[in-house]
Design an enzyme around this catalytic site. Structure first.
Site, mmCIF file in Angstrom:
data_model
loop_
_atom_site.group_PDB
_atom_site.id
_atom_site.type_symbol
_atom_site.label_atom_id
_atom_site.label_comp_id
_atom_site.label_asym_id
_atom_site.label_seq_id
_atom_site.Cartn_x
_atom_site.Cartn_y
_atom_site.Cartn_z
ATOM 1 N N SER A 194 -59.684 -38.839 -23.669
ATOM 2 C CA SER A 194 -60.391 -40.068 -24.061
ATOM 3 C C SER A 194 -60.436 -41.048 -22.910
ATOM 4 O O SER A 194 -59.401 -41.345 -22.301
ATOM 5 C CB SER A 194 -59.698 -40.744 -25.257
ATOM 6 O OG SER A 194 -60.368 -41.958 -25.553
ATOM 7 N N ASN A 199 -61.367 -44.072 -23.447
ATOM 8 C CA ASN A 199 -61.103 -45.379 -24.071
ATOM 9 C C ASN A 199 -59.588 -45.602 -24.053
ATOM 10 O O ASN A 199 -58.847 -44.943 -24.789
ATOM 11 C CB ASN A 199 -61.660 -45.367 -25.503
ATOM 12 C CG ASN A 199 -61.352 -46.651 -26.274
ATOM 13 O OD1 ASN A 199 -60.341 -47.301 -26.021
ATOM 14 N ND2 ASN A 199 -62.209 -46.985 -27.211
ATOM 15 N N ASP A 256 -63.314 -38.167 -32.021
ATOM 16 C CA ASP A 256 -64.486 -39.032 -32.107
ATOM 17 C C ASP A 256 -64.334 -39.769 -33.420
ATOM 18 O O ASP A 256 -63.989 -39.178 -34.447
ATOM 19 C CB ASP A 256 -65.789 -38.238 -32.063
ATOM 20 C CG ASP A 256 -66.963 -39.159 -31.750
ATOM 21 O OD1 ASP A 256 -66.903 -39.840 -30.705
ATOM 22 O OD2 ASP A 256 -67.911 -39.237 -32.543
ATOM 23 N N SER A 257 -64.550 -41.068 -33.370
ATOM 24 C CA SER A 257 -64.224 -41.862 -34.546
ATOM 25 C C SER A 257 -65.225 -42.986 -34.698
ATOM 26 O O SER A 257 -66.001 -43.271 -33.779
ATOM 27 C CB SER A 257 -62.811 -42.422 -34.397
ATOM 28 O OG SER A 257 -62.680 -43.057 -33.149
ATOM 29 N N PHE A 300 -57.707 -52.707 -31.840
ATOM 30 C CA PHE A 300 -58.912 -52.782 -30.998
ATOM 31 C C PHE A 300 -60.137 -52.630 -31.895
ATOM 32 O O PHE A 300 -60.032 -52.438 -33.115
ATOM 33 C CB PHE A 300 -58.876 -51.691 -29.907
ATOM 34 C CG PHE A 300 -59.028 -50.284 -30.447
ATOM 35 C CD1 PHE A 300 -57.957 -49.605 -30.974
ATOM 36 C CD2 PHE A 300 -60.275 -49.647 -30.441
ATOM 37 C CE1 PHE A 300 -58.087 -48.315 -31.472
ATOM 38 C CE2 PHE A 300 -60.421 -48.349 -30.927
ATOM 39 C CZ PHE A 300 -59.323 -47.691 -31.451
ATOM 40 N N GLY A 301 -61.309 -52.712 -31.285
ATOM 41 C CA GLY A 301 -62.565 -52.441 -31.997
ATOM 42 C C GLY A 301 -62.751 -53.295 -33.246
ATOM 43 O O GLY A 301 -62.622 -54.535 -33.208
ATOM 44 N N TYR A 302 -63.024 -52.632 -34.363
ATOM 45 C CA TYR A 302 -63.309 -53.330 -35.621
ATOM 46 C C TYR A 302 -62.031 -53.685 -36.388
ATOM 47 O O TYR A 302 -62.124 -54.140 -37.535
ATOM 48 C CB TYR A 302 -64.217 -52.459 -36.505
ATOM 49 C CG TYR A 302 -65.561 -52.140 -35.875
ATOM 50 C CD1 TYR A 302 -66.642 -53.020 -35.991
ATOM 51 C CD2 TYR A 302 -65.752 -50.964 -35.152
ATOM 52 C CE1 TYR A 302 -67.870 -52.732 -35.411
ATOM 53 C CE2 TYR A 302 -66.978 -50.662 -34.564
ATOM 54 C CZ TYR A 302 -68.023 -51.552 -34.696
ATOM 55 O OH TYR A 302 -69.243 -51.267 -34.113
ATOM 56 N N ASP A 303 -60.860 -53.485 -35.802
ATOM 57 C CA ASP A 303 -59.603 -53.733 -36.522
ATOM 58 C C ASP A 303 -59.513 -55.133 -37.144
ATOM 59 O O ASP A 303 -59.022 -55.254 -38.273
ATOM 60 C CB ASP A 303 -58.395 -53.492 -35.604
ATOM 61 C CG ASP A 303 -58.063 -52.012 -35.465
ATOM 62 O OD1 ASP A 303 -58.548 -51.217 -36.292
ATOM 63 O OD2 ASP A 303 -57.320 -51.653 -34.536
ATOM 64 N N LYS A 321 -50.370 -49.733 -38.967
ATOM 65 C CA LYS A 321 -51.729 -49.183 -38.904
ATOM 66 C C LYS A 321 -51.689 -47.656 -38.890
ATOM 67 O O LYS A 321 -52.433 -47.014 -39.642
ATOM 68 C CB LYS A 321 -52.459 -49.722 -37.661
ATOM 69 C CG LYS A 321 -53.848 -49.129 -37.513
ATOM 70 C CD LYS A 321 -54.607 -49.569 -36.270
ATOM 71 C CE LYS A 321 -55.858 -48.714 -36.097
ATOM 72 N NZ LYS A 321 -56.599 -48.975 -34.863
HETATM 73 P P1 IMP Z 1 -65.558 -43.169 -29.680
HETATM 74 O O1 IMP Z 1 -64.782 -43.396 -28.425
HETATM 75 O O2 IMP Z 1 -66.939 -42.685 -29.496
HETATM 76 O O3 IMP Z 1 -64.777 -42.347 -30.675
HETATM 77 O O4 IMP Z 1 -65.756 -44.629 -30.300
HETATM 78 C C1 IMP Z 1 -65.071 -45.068 -31.370
HETATM 79 C C2 IMP Z 1 -65.484 -46.502 -31.680
HETATM 80 O O5 IMP Z 1 -65.305 -46.676 -33.097
HETATM 81 C C3 IMP Z 1 -64.571 -47.517 -31.019
HETATM 82 O O6 IMP Z 1 -65.104 -47.995 -29.812
HETATM 83 C C4 IMP Z 1 -64.489 -48.609 -32.060
HETATM 84 O O7 IMP Z 1 -65.620 -49.430 -31.957
HETATM 85 C C5 IMP Z 1 -64.583 -47.837 -33.368
HETATM 86 N N1 IMP Z 1 -63.237 -47.441 -33.833
HETATM 87 C C6 IMP Z 1 -62.752 -46.166 -33.928
HETATM 88 N N2 IMP Z 1 -61.477 -46.175 -34.359
HETATM 89 C C7 IMP Z 1 -61.156 -47.463 -34.519
HETATM 90 C C8 IMP Z 1 -59.942 -48.097 -34.927
HETATM 91 O O8 IMP Z 1 -58.894 -47.491 -35.187
HETATM 92 N N3 IMP Z 1 -59.997 -49.434 -34.992
HETATM 93 C C9 IMP Z 1 -61.115 -50.149 -34.703
HETATM 94 N N4 IMP Z 1 -62.251 -49.619 -34.293
HETATM 95 C C10 IMP Z 1 -62.270 -48.274 -34.196
#
Ligand code: IMP
Length: 198
Positions: free
Chosen positions: A9, A11, A71-72, A154-157, A177
Site C-alpha cells: 500500500s 497510503n 482495497d477499501s 484517516f479518510g472518512y473516519d 477502531k
Molecule cells: P484505496 O487506497 O484505494 O483502498 O482507498 C481507500 C480510501 O477509502 C481511502 O483513501 C479513504 O478515503 C477511504 N477509506 C478506506 N478505509 C478507510 C478507513 O478505515 N477510514 C476512513 N476512510 C477509509
C-alpha cells in the site's frame, strides 16, 4: 529467518494500520518504504476485489516476495453506493481527506440521520509466491454523521459512526477502531489463514 510479507500500500495511513493488524505473526512484515521506490499500480479494476488482487500481484511480483494488499472504501446507501471504489478520489484527483469529507457532507445535506446509512468495505488479497490469491472481505455498517468529529484515524473516519456506537471512528483509539472496522475484520481472517499454513 522469517519470510518477508510485504504490505502493498502506498497510503501510509493504511499501511500503518495494516502493520498494526499483522503484528506478532512469524513473518518479517515490511512496507513499501523498506524497498527501493516503485511507481503505484493503476487502480482500474471495477470492484474492491479486483483492485486488491491487482495491488498484491503487482508489488509481490515486482519484489519477488509474499504480498498482502487491500482495497477499501465507503458505500453510502443514499448515494447508491458512492463513493465506493472511488473513495480516495471522490472530490477529484489530488484531493485531501478534508475535501472528500466536505463533498460527502454536501451530498447528504438534506438527509436525516435514518437515511444516512453507510458501510466501510475492505477486500484484502494475500498472494504467496507461486500461489493463487487468497481474498477476504470485511465490512462495518454505520451512519454518516452531520459534521466531522474527532481527529484520529484517516479518510472518512471523522464522519463514520459504527452501528451500536455514539462516536465516530475519528473519536476512537486505533484499538477500538480495529475491533469494529472493516479492515480489522478482513485482517483477522488474513491472520487466521497465515496461522493455518504449514
Ligand atoms: P484505496 O487506497 O484505494 O483502498 O482507498 C481507500 C480510501 O477509502 C481511502 O483513501 C479513504 O478515503 C477511504 N477509506 C478506506 N478505509 C478507510 C478507513 O478505515 N477510514 C476512513 N476512510 C477509509
Amino acid at each position: 529467518m522469517a519470510d518477508v510479507l510485504l504490505i502493498g500500500s502506498g497510503n501510509q495511513d493504511k499501511a500503518r494500520e495494516l502493520a498494526h493488524l499483522l503484528e506478532g505473526l512469524p513473518w518479517d512484515v515490511k512496507s513499501l518504504p523498506d524497498f527501493p521506490p516503485v511507481s503505484e499500480p493503476e487502480e482500474d479494476g471495477t470492484t474492491f476485489k479486483e483492485n486488491a488482487i491487482k495491488k498484491a500481484r503487482y508489488y509481490g511480483e515486482h519484489f519477488g516476495v509474499a504480498c498482502v494488499a487491500d482495497d477499501s472504501g465507503l458505500e453510502v446507501d443514499a448515494l447508491e453506493g458512492a463513493p465506493g471504489i472511488f473513495s480516495a478520489r471522490y472530490a477529484g484527483a489530488g484531493c485531501t481527506y478534508a475535501d472528500n469529507n466536505e463533498k460527502l457532507l454536501g451530498a447528504l445535506e438534506n438527509y436525516p440521520w435514518h437515511e444516512r446509512t453507510a458501510r466501510f468495505v475492505c477486500c484484502a488479497a494475500l498472494i504467496l509466491p507461486g500461489s493463487d490469491p487468497h481474498v477476504v472481505r470485511g465490512t462495518v455498517e454505520g451512519h454518516i454523521a452531520m459534521e466531522c468529529f474527532g481527529a484520529n484515524g484517516f479518510g472518512y473516519d471523522p464522519l463514520f459512526v459504527p452501528e451500536g456506537h455514539a462516536r465516530t471512528f475519528g473519536e476512537m483509539s486505533a484499538e477500538e477502531k480495529h475491533k469494529l472496522s472493516h479492515r480489522g475484520r478482513a485482517f483477522s481472517a488474513i491472520r487466521a489463514y497465515l496461522e493455518s499454513l504449514p
